[in-house]
Design a protein around this motif. Structure first.
Motif, PDB file in Angstrom:
ATOM      1  N   ASP A  81       9.521  52.665 -33.086  1.00  0.00           N
ATOM      2  CA  ASP A  81      10.815  53.096 -33.603  1.00  0.00           C
ATOM      3  C   ASP A  81      11.959  52.299 -33.010  1.00  0.00           C
ATOM      4  O   ASP A  81      12.950  52.011 -33.686  1.00  0.00           O
ATOM      5  N   TYR A  82      11.841  51.955 -31.717  1.00  0.00           N
ATOM      6  CA  TYR A  82      12.905  51.209 -31.071  1.00  0.00           C
ATOM      7  C   TYR A  82      13.145  49.868 -31.771  1.00  0.00           C
ATOM      8  O   TYR A  82      14.278  49.508 -32.091  1.00  0.00           O
ATOM      9  N   TYR A  83      12.080  49.109 -32.003  1.00  0.00           N
ATOM     10  CA  TYR A  83      12.249  47.788 -32.618  1.00  0.00           C
ATOM     11  C   TYR A  83      12.687  47.896 -34.074  1.00  0.00           C
ATOM     12  O   TYR A  83      13.378  47.018 -34.580  1.00  0.00           O
ATOM     13  N   LYS A  84      12.316  48.983 -34.730  1.00  0.00           N
ATOM     14  CA  LYS A  84      12.777  49.184 -36.103  1.00  0.00           C
ATOM     15  C   LYS A  84      14.270  49.487 -36.118  1.00  0.00           C
ATOM     16  O   LYS A  84      15.021  48.934 -36.938  1.00  0.00           O
ATOM     17  N   GLN A  85      14.722  50.323 -35.204  1.00  0.00           N
ATOM     18  CA  GLN A  85      16.128  50.698 -35.167  1.00  0.00           C
ATOM     19  C   GLN A  85      17.019  49.562 -34.669  1.00  0.00           C
ATOM     20  O   GLN A  85      18.083  49.310 -35.230  1.00  0.00           O
ATOM     21  N   GLN A  86      16.568  48.889 -33.623  1.00  0.00           N
ATOM     22  CA  GLN A  86      17.425  47.887 -32.998  1.00  0.00           C
ATOM     23  C   GLN A  86      17.415  46.546 -33.727  1.00  0.00           C
ATOM     24  O   GLN A  86      18.441  45.879 -33.823  1.00  0.00           O
ATOM     25  N   TYR A  87      16.248  46.126 -34.224  1.00  0.00           N
ATOM     26  CA  TYR A  87      16.117  44.783 -34.786  1.00  0.00           C
ATOM     27  C   TYR A  87      15.587  44.770 -36.222  1.00  0.00           C
ATOM     28  O   TYR A  87      15.382  43.702 -36.787  1.00  0.00           O
ATOM     29  N   ASP A  88      15.346  45.960 -36.796  1.00  0.00           N
ATOM     30  CA  ASP A  88      14.771  46.069 -38.129  1.00  0.00           C
ATOM     31  C   ASP A  88      13.446  45.310 -38.219  1.00  0.00           C
ATOM     32  O   ASP A  88      13.157  44.602 -39.177  1.00  0.00           O
ATOM     33  N   ILE A  89      12.629  45.442 -37.172  1.00  0.00           N
ATOM     34  CA  ILE A  89      11.313  44.809 -37.112  1.00  0.00           C
ATOM     35  C   ILE A  89      10.254  45.896 -37.225  1.00  0.00           C
ATOM     36  O   ILE A  89      10.282  46.884 -36.484  1.00  0.00           O
ATOM     37  N   THR A  90       9.321  45.710 -38.139  1.00  0.00           N
ATOM     38  CA  THR A  90       8.213  46.653 -38.306  1.00  0.00           C
ATOM     39  C   THR A  90       6.969  46.064 -37.660  1.00  0.00           C
ATOM     40  O   THR A  90       6.515  44.977 -38.047  1.00  0.00           O
ATOM     41  N   LEU A  91       6.433  46.740 -36.674  1.00  0.00           N
ATOM     42  CA  LEU A  91       5.226  46.263 -35.996  1.00  0.00           C
ATOM     43  C   LEU A  91       4.006  46.540 -36.864  1.00  0.00           C
ATOM     44  O   LEU A  91       3.864  47.615 -37.431  1.00  0.00           O
ATOM     45  N   SER A  92       3.124  45.538 -36.945  1.00  0.00           N
ATOM     46  CA  SER A  92       1.970  45.656 -37.836  1.00  0.00           C
ATOM     47  C   SER A  92       0.727  46.176 -37.125  1.00  0.00           C
ATOM     48  O   SER A  92      -0.101  46.844 -37.731  1.00  0.00           O
ATOM     49  N   ASP A  93       0.578  45.870 -35.847  1.00  0.00           N
ATOM     50  CA  ASP A  93      -0.612  46.276 -35.100  1.00  0.00           C
ATOM     51  C   ASP A  93      -0.207  47.333 -34.074  1.00  0.00           C
ATOM     52  O   ASP A  93       0.481  47.030 -33.095  1.00  0.00           O
ATOM     53  N   LEU A  94      -0.635  48.547 -34.294  1.00  0.00           N
ATOM     54  CA  LEU A  94      -0.245  49.642 -33.413  1.00  0.00           C
ATOM     55  C   LEU A  94      -1.205  49.836 -32.253  1.00  0.00           C
ATOM     56  O   LEU A  94      -1.026  50.744 -31.440  1.00  0.00           O
ATOM     57  N   ASN A  95      -2.232  49.000 -32.170  1.00  0.00           N
ATOM     58  CA  ASN A  95      -3.212  49.115 -31.084  1.00  0.00           C
ATOM     59  C   ASN A  95      -3.120  47.959 -30.091  1.00  0.00           C
ATOM     60  O   ASN A  95      -3.932  47.871 -29.175  1.00  0.00           O
ATOM     61  N   GLN A  96      -2.173  47.077 -30.281  1.00  0.00           N
ATOM     62  CA  GLN A  96      -2.049  45.937 -29.368  1.00  0.00           C
ATOM     63  C   GLN A  96      -1.596  46.414 -27.996  1.00  0.00           C
ATOM     64  O   GLN A  96      -0.828  47.371 -27.878  1.00  0.00           O
ATOM     65  N   PRO A  97      -2.049  45.752 -26.918  1.00  0.00           N
ATOM     66  CA  PRO A  97      -1.611  46.130 -25.568  1.00  0.00           C
ATOM     67  C   PRO A  97      -0.193  45.601 -25.312  1.00  0.00           C
ATOM     68  O   PRO A  97       0.406  44.964 -26.169  1.00  0.00           O
ATOM     69  N   MET A  98       0.305  45.869 -24.131  1.00  0.00           N
ATOM     70  CA  MET A  98       1.646  45.431 -23.761  1.00  0.00           C
ATOM     71  C   MET A  98       1.568  44.313 -22.718  1.00  0.00           C
ATOM     72  O   MET A  98       0.760  44.370 -21.785  1.00  0.00           O
ATOM     73  N   LEU A  99       2.442  43.317 -22.886  1.00  0.00           N
ATOM     74  CA  LEU A  99       2.615  42.296 -21.864  1.00  0.00           C
ATOM     75  C   LEU A  99       3.606  42.819 -20.836  1.00  0.00           C
ATOM     76  O   LEU A  99       4.571  43.497 -21.165  1.00  0.00           O
ATOM     77  N   VAL A 100       3.363  42.507 -19.579  1.00  0.00           N
ATOM     78  CA  VAL A 100       4.235  42.963 -18.501  1.00  0.00           C
ATOM     79  C   VAL A 100       4.927  41.752 -17.887  1.00  0.00           C
ATOM     80  O   VAL A 100       4.272  40.761 -17.529  1.00  0.00           O
ATOM     81  N   SER A 101       6.247  41.828 -17.775  1.00  0.00           N
ATOM     82  CA  SER A 101       7.029  40.780 -17.121  1.00  0.00           C
ATOM     83  C   SER A 101       7.844  41.409 -16.009  1.00  0.00           C
ATOM     84  O   SER A 101       8.535  42.404 -16.221  1.00  0.00           O
ATOM     85  N   LEU A 102       7.723  40.862 -14.810  1.00  0.00           N
ATOM     86  CA  LEU A 102       8.488  41.360 -13.669  1.00  0.00           C
ATOM     87  C   LEU A 102       9.837  40.659 -13.652  1.00  0.00           C
ATOM     88  O   LEU A 102       9.911  39.439 -13.576  1.00  0.00           O
ATOM     89  N   LEU A 103      10.894  41.444 -13.729  1.00  0.00           N
ATOM     90  CA  LEU A 103      12.253  40.911 -13.739  1.00  0.00           C
ATOM     91  C   LEU A 103      12.897  41.246 -12.412  1.00  0.00           C
ATOM     92  O   LEU A 103      13.420  42.336 -12.224  1.00  0.00           O
ATOM     93  N   LYS A 104      12.862  40.308 -11.501  1.00  0.00           N
ATOM     94  CA  LYS A 104      13.465  40.541 -10.192  1.00  0.00           C
ATOM     95  C   LYS A 104      14.971  40.425 -10.297  1.00  0.00           C
ATOM     96  O   LYS A 104      15.491  39.522 -10.930  1.00  0.00           O
ATOM     97  N   SER A 105      15.658  41.347  -9.662  1.00  0.00           N
ATOM     98  CA  SER A 105      17.116  41.348  -9.729  1.00  0.00           C
ATOM     99  C   SER A 105      17.671  40.076  -9.127  1.00  0.00           C
ATOM    100  O   SER A 105      17.273  39.653  -8.047  1.00  0.00           O
TER     101      SER A 105
END
Length: 894
Positions: free
Chosen positions: A380-404
């Protein structure tokens, strides 16, 4: 989290509110990486002449007296441009401390990034080495050679004669920790509305001075709370100040954004004008790298063309293809091994991230908590913010560490990225080994001098034509002038000294064809050696040996018949054969490899460089199968074998007697990023044709060597053994120096070298010079011929106008570019007891570019630097431990 991600977060305290990324359904987002606001943050650091466009939310942040805190947009945490000057630990401290502290120069100045870190590329500006070198204090330019008119990629940047930058310290009562709120409240005042300004929340820069030294301002937040602001003048800075240079650079970054360019790293690119390579599923984004610096007599704007390589392949597509290849068994481990460490780009906001981990337990249908306490799914977030519809709902997530960036001790913020929306950048090692693909990429990226010049002229024209860009410059009192021209010199070409005659090569850049008819200086005979190959390579091996003897005879290199051992096509079989058939009398081992799999090469080199030290030569079967090229291949292999046996190929005339030259390079180990490989290569004879090589692995977080004293003493002892005296002069070329390391070299490495040459003799010690070498510099030079531009001739030296006044420096073009634009090499003499004239130092450097035995021609840097690079690269990529000292007297790493 994987071990690699944990390493990147090591030492960073986790707050109690930070929830593990793998928690399903209610996975919370770290509060400072809330994706609930997609407003661009790119101008939140230094806001220029434009007004305020920030929107406020009703969330509360610790330390903010009101609840009107602007939320930071997801994915843009590290994107803003800013400078921080001398900042007090409490930004709301007493302003009286600054009242009597106005200075007319930049003494004691610190200029920092948004994170409170001093920017690395500005650190070197405070290192003034020329003033200590009395022989070049008044003049550092040479005079020999033929003058040549050159066009550069530098543009004049004009300022009013009395232009100054005014630095103010701003305090808030009560204290506000929200930087956006600080900026919004300050910029709302009419006293600042029409002035060019840059503000990071604490330090304010103005091009026009305020009427009062201390200005009191007041505002109200949206909740009606009164805030008092005290603006105190702290310094008046001249245009040459490093702080001003950083402000100018930020102004031009804003201008490039007004030209519809996006910042990725430190460069700017135009996604709207991509160069597509559909046959290889790649895109190239054209762009520029820009900077503003103080050169010899004036302020100059530098611009050069840059490209960003993007794959038209999402991480999800990559993972799907990998799954088909490997199957589900072991897929997660293989996927993590392939992807962790890669840089990806999210095209919905044109930002780059490093993949630190893959969270297989979180899916797009899971929720995270926004700052306002509400929960939303990623879908829902990507649909609301960027009008992007995700096609694969089972894909895992990539993790990026953002150090301040604002605090080294801040907690690591973790961002979840959708593989479907992440595009891979750069090229993998598998891709770079594809010759046809790299050829296509090079054809697009390798601009001719005229093509590069057209891009630069277009950039300058776009800046002048764009109303907003022009207004930004005018408000600061800046004017972008014309492209700068200067006069360089072309030093004389060198003659090559062979065994029985002095040769003038047909081509100064490449004399490989002449090598077959010239006798090399000296070489031992190859009497006892092994060849390890597979059964399928038997015929090609015999043909190669025939050619090797023919070229060897013409060069003066005698090659006896080897013992040929046939093995199966596995790395273990090759290694086992070497162990079984090697004996102490063997001079060299040659392995003819069936493929370029890294494990073949690594296992052989590691064993024969450390465990059983003997020179080795690895050759691919496909190299020996090239039709019509066998004689050329045999010639190059014969030259390498000669060097590995301690031979000397050619020389150039060196007028300086009793001279030792040294090359130093540093490279990070491929397996252990906490280890640095330091390579040290020194000449041990006056003709500069024999070499002593040492290498060591040291634990360090910087590319600074702490073993140079041991290496130098070993080299001086080796010189004494061969020449029965110490060298009168030692000239060290230091490569592998990163931005901001110049001061460390002067204060840490030079004393090591100086101490070793002083302690080596009780009488008169050797005189020492240390020169920093930079292959990657942004300056470009062109010659004008028939109303077009071309690459300058070989041996072109530039030592004025485009150099820096505080340095004893010069540029040298010592290599030819068959296609594309030639890149000059930058030399900075940071220590010099020898007192050589600039002409002599430049000519010596040019001569040394002829002495790299792995290429019969000129190279871009002095030979000892390239030898040190080859040594460190071999150890960092394949051996991962110190080579045996028994090989120190040969170029075994070629």
């Amino acid at each position: 989290m994987s071990g690699r991600a944990r390493v990147r977060a090591r030492g960073i305290a986790r707050s109690p509110s930070a929830v593990e990324m793998g928690r399903p359904q209610s996975s919370q987002w770290p509060t400072s990486v809330d994706p609930s606001n997609n407003e661009a943050l790119s101008d939140c650091g230094f806001v220029g002449t434009s007004g305020i466009s920030q929107q406020y939310s009703d969330s509360t942040e610790k330390g903010v007296n009101s609840s009107e805190q602007v939320m930071m947009p997801f994915g843009l945490v590290a994107s803003s441009d800013s400078i921080e000057g001398q900042r007090s630990s409490q930004s709301s401290g007493n302003a009286s401390h600054y009242k009597d502290n106005i200075s007319s120069d930049d003494a004691g100045c610190t200029f920092m990034e948004r994170g409170g870190k001093i920017r690395r590329d500005f650190l070197d500006l405070g290192v003034c080495t020329r003033e200590k070198l009395t022989h070049v204090r008044d003049c550092k330019t040479g005079s020999s050679g033929i003058p040549v008119k050159l066009v550069t990629n530098l543009f004049s940047l004009d300022l009013p004669q009395d232009w100054q930058l005014y630095q103010y310290h701003v305090t808030y009562t009560p204290n506000l920790e929200s930087r956006r709120m600080r900026i919004a409240l300050l910029y709302s005042h009419r006293e600042l509305s029409n002035k060019a300004k840059a503000f990071d929340g604490v330090i304010l820069f103005l091009s026009q001075k305020l009427e009062e030294k201390v200005t009191e301002l007041s505002s109200e937040t949206q909740r009606g709370e009164a805030v008092k602001m005290t603006v105190t003048l702290t310094r008046e800075l001249p245009a040459s100040s490093p702080v001003c240079l950083q402000v100018f650079s930020i102004i031009f970054r804003k201008i490039l954004k007004k030209l519809s360019m996006y910042q990725i790293g430190r460069n700017f690119y135009k996604p709207s004008e991509p160069v597509e390579i559909p046959q290889h599923n790649l895109s190239l984004w054209p762009g520029f790298t820009v900077s503003v610096s103080q050169f010899e007599s004036r302020l100059l704007f530098s611009a050069d063309v840059s490209y960003k390589i993007l794959r038209n392949e999402t991480v999800l597509e990559f993972m799907t293809g990998l799954c088909r290849q490997t199957g589900m068994s072991g897929f997660t481990q293989t996927c993590e091994k392939q992807l962790i460490g890669f840089i990806v780009l999210t095209r919905y906001n044109n930002k780059t991230y490093r993949i630190d981990d893959i969270d297989w337990s979180v899916k797009p249908t899971h929720t995270f908590q926004k700052r306002d306490g509400t929960e939303i799914t990623y879908v829902d977030y990507y649909k609301q913010q960027y009008d992007i519809t995700l096609s694969d709902l089972n894909q895992p997530m990539l993790v990026s560490l953002l150090k301040s960036k604002r605090n080294d001790n801040a907690e690591a913020q973790m961002a979840h990225l959708i593989p479907e929306l992440c595009f891979l950048t750069g090229l993998s090692s598998r891709v770079t080994s594809d010759f046809q693909l790299m050829k296509v990429v090079a054809e697009e990226m390798r601009l001719s001098p005229s093509g590069r010049q057209q891009r630069l002229a277009r950039l300058a024209d776009d800046i002048h034509r764009n109303k907003d860009a022009r207004f930004e410059l005018e408000t600061w009192g800046l004017h972008l002038g014309c492209q700068m021209s200067l006069t360089g010199r072309v030093v004389p070409s060198e003659k090559i000294l062979m065994q029985d005659h002095i040769c003038q090569p047909t081509s100064a850049a490449d004399w490989s064809k002449d090598m077959r008819s010239w006798k090399i200086l000296s070489t031992p005979s190859l009497n006892k050696w092994l060849i390890i190959c597979s059964d399928r390579a038997e015929n090609v091996t015999e043909n190669f040996l025939s050619c090797l003897r023919r070229v060897g005879n013409s060069m003066g290199f005698h090659v006896d018949c080897p013992k040929i051992i046939k093995v199966q096509e596995t790395p273990a079989a090759f290694l086992s054969a070497i162990q079984k058939h090697f004996d102490p009398g063997v001079q060299l081992v040659m392995c003819i490899l069936p493929s370029n799999q890294q494990n073949y090469y690594d296992s052989i080199k590691k064993y024969l460089s450390s465990d059983c030290p003997v020179p080795s030569q690895c050759v691919l079967v496909r190299t020996l199968n090239k039709q019509g090229m066998m004689m050329s291949v045999a010639t190059k292999i014969a030259m390498q074998m000669t060097c590995k046996l301690g031979g000397e190929l050619w020389a150039v005339e060196i007028p300086l007697k009793s001279l030792m030259v040294v090359g130093i390079d540093v490279c990070k180990d491929a397996f252990n990023k906490g280890m640095v490989v330091v390579g040290f290569v020194a000449s041990i004879n006056p003709r500069i044709t024999r070499w002593f090589s040492r290498c060591i692995l040291q634990k360090t977080t910087t590319d600074v060597a702490d073993c140079l004293k041991v290496f130098m003493i070993g080299a001086l002892n080796k010189w004494y053994k061969h020449n029965h005296d110490l060298p009168a002069r030692v000239i060290v070329y230091r490569d592998g120096v990163g931005d901001g390391q110049l001061k460390t070299l002067v204060e840490y490495e030079v004393p090591q070298l100086l101490s070793s040459v002083t302690e080596a003799s009780s009488n008169v010690s050797s005189k020492l010079s240390v020169i920093v070498v930079r292959k990657k510099c942004t300056q470009r030079f062109f010659t004008e011929v028939n109303r077009t531009v071309q690459n300058p001739p070989l041996g072109t030296v530039v030592d004025s106008e485009a150099t820096r006044p505080e340095c004893y420096d010069f540029y040298l073009i010592s290599q030819a570019a068959c296609r594309g634009t030639v890149n000059p090499t930058y030399y900075n003499v940071i220590y010099d007891d020898n007192g050589l004239k600039p002409d002599h130092m430049q000519r010596l450097t040019f001569k040394l570019c002829h002495l790299y035995y792995n290429w019969p021609g000129l190279i871009s840097i002095p030979a000892p630097c390239q030898y040190a690079h080859k040594l460190t690269f071999l150890v960092a990529q394949s051996i991962h431990k110190e080579p045996s000292l028994e090989l120190a007297n040969s170029l075994f790493y070629l």
